[in-house]
Design a protein around this motif. Structure first.
Motif, PDB file in Angstrom:
ATOM      1  N   LEU A  27       0.912  -1.112  -0.015  1.00 58.48           N
ATOM      2  CA  LEU A  27       0.083  -0.193   0.013  1.00 58.48           C
ATOM      3  C   LEU A  27       0.846   1.303   0.025  1.00 58.48           C
ATOM      4  O   LEU A  27       1.881   1.146   0.557  1.00 58.48           O
ATOM      5  CB  LEU A  27      -0.940  -0.051   1.426  1.00 58.48           C
ATOM      6  CG  LEU A  27      -2.044  -1.268   1.272  1.00 58.48           C
ATOM      7  CD1 LEU A  27      -2.688  -1.274   2.608  1.00 58.48           C
ATOM      8  CD2 LEU A  27      -2.691  -1.341  -0.018  1.00 58.48           C
ATOM      9  N   PRO A  28       0.485   2.335  -0.453  1.00 59.16           N
ATOM     10  CA  PRO A  28       1.088   3.319  -0.721  1.00 59.16           C
ATOM     11  C   PRO A  28       1.304   4.360   0.440  1.00 59.16           C
ATOM     12  O   PRO A  28       0.502   4.042   1.536  1.00 59.16           O
ATOM     13  CB  PRO A  28       0.496   4.269  -1.865  1.00 59.16           C
ATOM     14  CG  PRO A  28      -0.802   3.936  -1.707  1.00 59.16           C
ATOM     15  CD  PRO A  28      -0.765   2.288  -1.261  1.00 59.16           C
ATOM     16  N   THR A  29       2.368   5.184   0.491  1.00 64.98           N
ATOM     17  CA  THR A  29       2.318   6.479   1.681  1.00 64.98           C
ATOM     18  C   THR A  29       1.124   7.074   1.837  1.00 64.98           C
ATOM     19  O   THR A  29       0.252   7.400   1.036  1.00 64.98           O
ATOM     20  CB  THR A  29       3.615   7.244   1.315  1.00 64.98           C
ATOM     21  OG1 THR A  29       4.696   6.418   1.251  1.00 64.98           O
ATOM     22  CG2 THR A  29       3.283   8.307   2.286  1.00 64.98           C
ATOM     23  N   GLY A  30       0.739   7.207   3.050  1.00 57.02           N
ATOM     24  CA  GLY A  30      -0.686   7.948   3.187  1.00 57.02           C
ATOM     25  C   GLY A  30      -1.865   6.872   3.502  1.00 57.02           C
ATOM     26  O   GLY A  30      -2.860   7.275   3.940  1.00 57.02           O
ATOM     27  N   SER A  31      -1.367   5.578   3.423  1.00 58.15           N
ATOM     28  CA  SER A  31      -2.596   4.515   3.991  1.00 58.15           C
ATOM     29  C   SER A  31      -2.380   4.351   5.459  1.00 58.15           C
ATOM     30  O   SER A  31      -1.560   4.928   5.875  1.00 58.15           O
ATOM     31  CB  SER A  31      -2.154   3.148   3.121  1.00 58.15           C
ATOM     32  OG  SER A  31      -2.083   3.195   1.811  1.00 58.15           O
ATOM     33  N   TYR A  32      -3.601   3.592   5.793  1.00 62.50           N
ATOM     34  CA  TYR A  32      -3.656   3.654   7.367  1.00 62.50           C
ATOM     35  C   TYR A  32      -3.923   2.027   7.632  1.00 62.50           C
ATOM     36  O   TYR A  32      -4.486   1.326   6.955  1.00 62.50           O
ATOM     37  CB  TYR A  32      -4.748   4.368   7.898  1.00 62.50           C
ATOM     38  CG  TYR A  32      -4.407   5.842   8.182  1.00 62.50           C
ATOM     39  CD1 TYR A  32      -4.138   6.348   9.534  1.00 62.50           C
ATOM     40  CD2 TYR A  32      -4.426   6.676   7.102  1.00 62.50           C
ATOM     41  CE1 TYR A  32      -3.775   7.937   9.596  1.00 62.50           C
ATOM     42  CE2 TYR A  32      -4.103   8.013   7.192  1.00 62.50           C
ATOM     43  CZ  TYR A  32      -3.795   8.642   8.399  1.00 62.50           C
ATOM     44  OH  TYR A  32      -3.612  10.117   8.579  1.00 62.50           O
ATOM     45  N   LEU A  33      -3.604   1.765   8.659  1.00 62.67           N
ATOM     46  CA  LEU A  33      -3.782   0.390   9.570  1.00 62.67           C
ATOM     47  C   LEU A  33      -4.659   0.646  10.696  1.00 62.67           C
ATOM     48  O   LEU A  33      -4.328   1.281  11.535  1.00 62.67           O
ATOM     49  CB  LEU A  33      -2.484  -0.299   9.938  1.00 62.67           C
ATOM     50  CG  LEU A  33      -2.843  -1.606  10.608  1.00 62.67           C
ATOM     51  CD1 LEU A  33      -3.434  -2.624   9.714  1.00 62.67           C
ATOM     52  CD2 LEU A  33      -1.585  -2.096  11.060  1.00 62.67           C
ATOM     53  N   ALA A  34      -5.754  -0.120  10.722  1.00 62.64           N
ATOM     54  CA  ALA A  34      -6.642  -0.007  11.992  1.00 62.64           C
ATOM     55  C   ALA A  34      -6.724  -1.572  12.525  1.00 62.64           C
ATOM     56  O   ALA A  34      -7.222  -2.408  11.428  1.00 62.64           O
ATOM     57  CB  ALA A  34      -8.097   0.380  11.817  1.00 62.64           C
ATOM     58  N   LEU A  35      -6.231  -1.814  13.323  1.00 61.49           N
ATOM     59  CA  LEU A  35      -6.129  -3.339  13.866  1.00 61.49           C
ATOM     60  C   LEU A  35      -6.452  -3.345  15.361  1.00 61.49           C
ATOM     61  O   LEU A  35      -6.315  -2.443  16.120  1.00 61.49           O
ATOM     62  CB  LEU A  35      -4.746  -3.642  13.703  1.00 61.49           C
ATOM     63  CG  LEU A  35      -4.370  -5.225  13.955  1.00 61.49           C
ATOM     64  CD1 LEU A  35      -3.145  -5.716  13.043  1.00 61.49           C
ATOM     65  CD2 LEU A  35      -3.746  -5.202  15.626  1.00 61.49           C
ATOM     66  N   SER A  36      -7.193  -4.506  15.651  1.00 61.59           N
ATOM     67  CA  SER A  36      -7.486  -4.772  17.133  1.00 61.59           C
ATOM     68  C   SER A  36      -7.282  -6.314  17.223  1.00 61.59           C
ATOM     69  O   SER A  36      -7.364  -7.314  16.256  1.00 61.59           O
ATOM     70  CB  SER A  36      -8.953  -4.473  17.465  1.00 61.59           C
ATOM     71  OG  SER A  36      -9.879  -5.179  16.663  1.00 61.59           O
ATOM     72  N   GLN A  37      -6.998  -6.659  18.399  1.00 59.90           N
ATOM     73  CA  GLN A  37      -6.590  -8.048  18.921  1.00 59.90           C
ATOM     74  C   GLN A  37      -7.099  -8.404  20.320  1.00 59.90           C
ATOM     75  O   GLN A  37      -6.510  -7.309  21.239  1.00 59.90           O
ATOM     76  CB  GLN A  37      -5.025  -8.296  18.477  1.00 59.90           C
ATOM     77  CG  GLN A  37      -4.270  -9.201  19.272  1.00 59.90           C
ATOM     78  CD  GLN A  37      -4.093 -10.442  18.844  1.00 59.90           C
ATOM     79  OE1 GLN A  37      -3.847 -10.994  17.695  1.00 59.90           O
ATOM     80  NE2 GLN A  37      -4.422 -11.478  19.657  1.00 59.90           N
ATOM     81  N   VAL A  38      -7.438  -9.344  20.611  1.00 56.05           N
ATOM     82  CA  VAL A  38      -7.503  -9.955  22.094  1.00 56.05           C
ATOM     83  C   VAL A  38      -6.249  -9.991  22.546  1.00 56.05           C
ATOM     84  O   VAL A  38      -5.227 -10.516  22.151  1.00 56.05           O
ATOM     85  CB  VAL A  38      -8.355 -11.229  21.933  1.00 56.05           C
ATOM     86  CG1 VAL A  38      -8.217 -11.932  23.272  1.00 56.05           C
ATOM     87  CG2 VAL A  38      -9.797 -11.069  21.711  1.00 56.05           C
ATOM     88  N   THR A  39      -6.409  -9.685  23.960  1.00 58.66           N
ATOM     89  CA  THR A  39      -5.201  -9.771  24.606  1.00 58.66           C
ATOM     90  C   THR A  39      -5.443 -10.538  25.863  1.00 58.66           C
ATOM     91  O   THR A  39      -6.686 -10.525  26.352  1.00 58.66           O
ATOM     92  CB  THR A  39      -4.512  -8.520  25.010  1.00 58.66           C
ATOM     93  OG1 THR A  39      -3.455  -8.624  26.090  1.00 58.66           O
ATOM     94  CG2 THR A  39      -5.523  -7.696  26.064  1.00 58.66           C
ATOM     95  N   SER A  40      -4.582 -11.553  26.463  1.00 60.92           N
ATOM     96  CA  SER A  40      -4.753 -12.243  27.761  1.00 60.92           C
ATOM     97  C   SER A  40      -4.233 -11.396  28.912  1.00 60.92           C
ATOM     98  O   SER A  40      -4.152 -11.970  30.171  1.00 60.92           O
ATOM     99  CB  SER A  40      -4.053 -13.584  27.690  1.00 60.92           C
ATOM    100  OG  SER A  40      -2.783 -13.649  27.355  1.00 60.92           O
TER     101      SER A  40
END
Length: 269
Positions: free
Chosen positions: A181-194
């Motif tokens: 993906l090019p510059t200016g793209s974004y990542l939105a991420l969520s993940q379970v934690t213990s």
């Protein structure tokens, strides 16, 4: 995510629970089978916070897409492990702000694709693909028929990486997607934690394994690695109900241990 190969013609396995349908059950939906309900209820029996975690994560999704559309100006989203269409799906949130927004959804459960492709055409520019996060090149190739991957994209990986084994090398898979993906793209991420409720999430993970699935809670440090090389937007990596809560939220006041999902939004510079 199931262990089946992501083929368009793959048979729907109603006898085996799938995270997309379990998630739908926890959100109060109706697109699940008895095996999914049994898995969800077994998880709730050992970890009552699982339903709150799912719903707090859904609120995080709405807020993240709102920010990326309204404030970051994105008009393209790639949602992998999207789950069954539900209220406040990314295309609904984004297109309410910018009707020209394109959204590609990817999931390896055929029921997700069936439900998604049945949405009325009035929902705007959306596409549902049968695919798998473990095959990033295939996902990118097929998503590229709808999205212009030369322009910034919002990559959405919400509550999906914890369905990858360590040997799948989830950090490398996410990096492969971001590298394309090019510059200016974004990542939105969520993940379970213990980190906050180790016994409860360990019990849920064990039940998943007994039913043929994968649930791999990770530490905050491990989740933070998904954002290596990216510029996190404020407030950084935090529990999802603490990420820019607003007046529409119903779970912003929940105890942290009941939520137990870290999330963040970051820009590729």
């Amino acid at each position: 995510m199931s262990d089946a190969a992501p083929r368009e013609s793959a048979e729907l396995r109603s006898d085996r629970p799938h995270p997309a349908r379990i998630y739908n059950y926890l959100l109060g939906g109706a697109d699940y089978f008895p095996a999914d309900r049994a898995a969800a209820e077994a998880g709730l029996a050992v970890n009552p916070g699982a339903r709150i975690a799912a719903r707090a994560n859904r609120e995080f999704l709405r807020r993240a897409v709102t920010h990326l559309t309204r404030d970051a100006g994105l008009r393209q989203f790639l949602d992998i492990g999207s789950g069954i269409p539900a209220a406040a799906s990314p295309h609904q949130v984004a297109q309410a702000l910018a009707p020209e927004t394109h959204v590609v959804y990817v999931d390896n459960d055929p029921l997700v694709v069936t439900r998604g492709r049945a949405l009325p055409s009035g929902h705007g520019s959306i596409e549902y693909l049968r695919g798998d996060l473990r095959e990033p090149d295939d996902v990118l190739r097929r998503a590229g028929t709808t999205l212009d991957l030369r322009k910034p994209v919002g990559l959405l990986l919400l509550a999906v990486t914890h369905h990858l084994r360590d040997e799948d090398d989830p950090h490398a898979l996410v990096r492969r997607l971001l590298d394309a993906l090019p510059t200016g793209s974004y990542l939105a991420l969520s993940q379970v934690t213990s980190d906050l409720e180790p016994a409860g999430w360990r019990a849920v993970a064990e039940d998943f394994a007994q039913r043929g699935g994968v649930l791999r809670p990770r530490s905050r440090a491990d989740i933070d690695r998904f954002f290596d090389g990216l510029a996190l937007v404020e407030p950084g990596l935090t529990l999802v109900h603490r990420w820019r809560p607003d007046e529409r939220d119903q779970h912003s006041g929940e105890p942290d241990a009941l939520v137990s999902i870290y999330g963040g939004v970051a820009r590729k510079d």
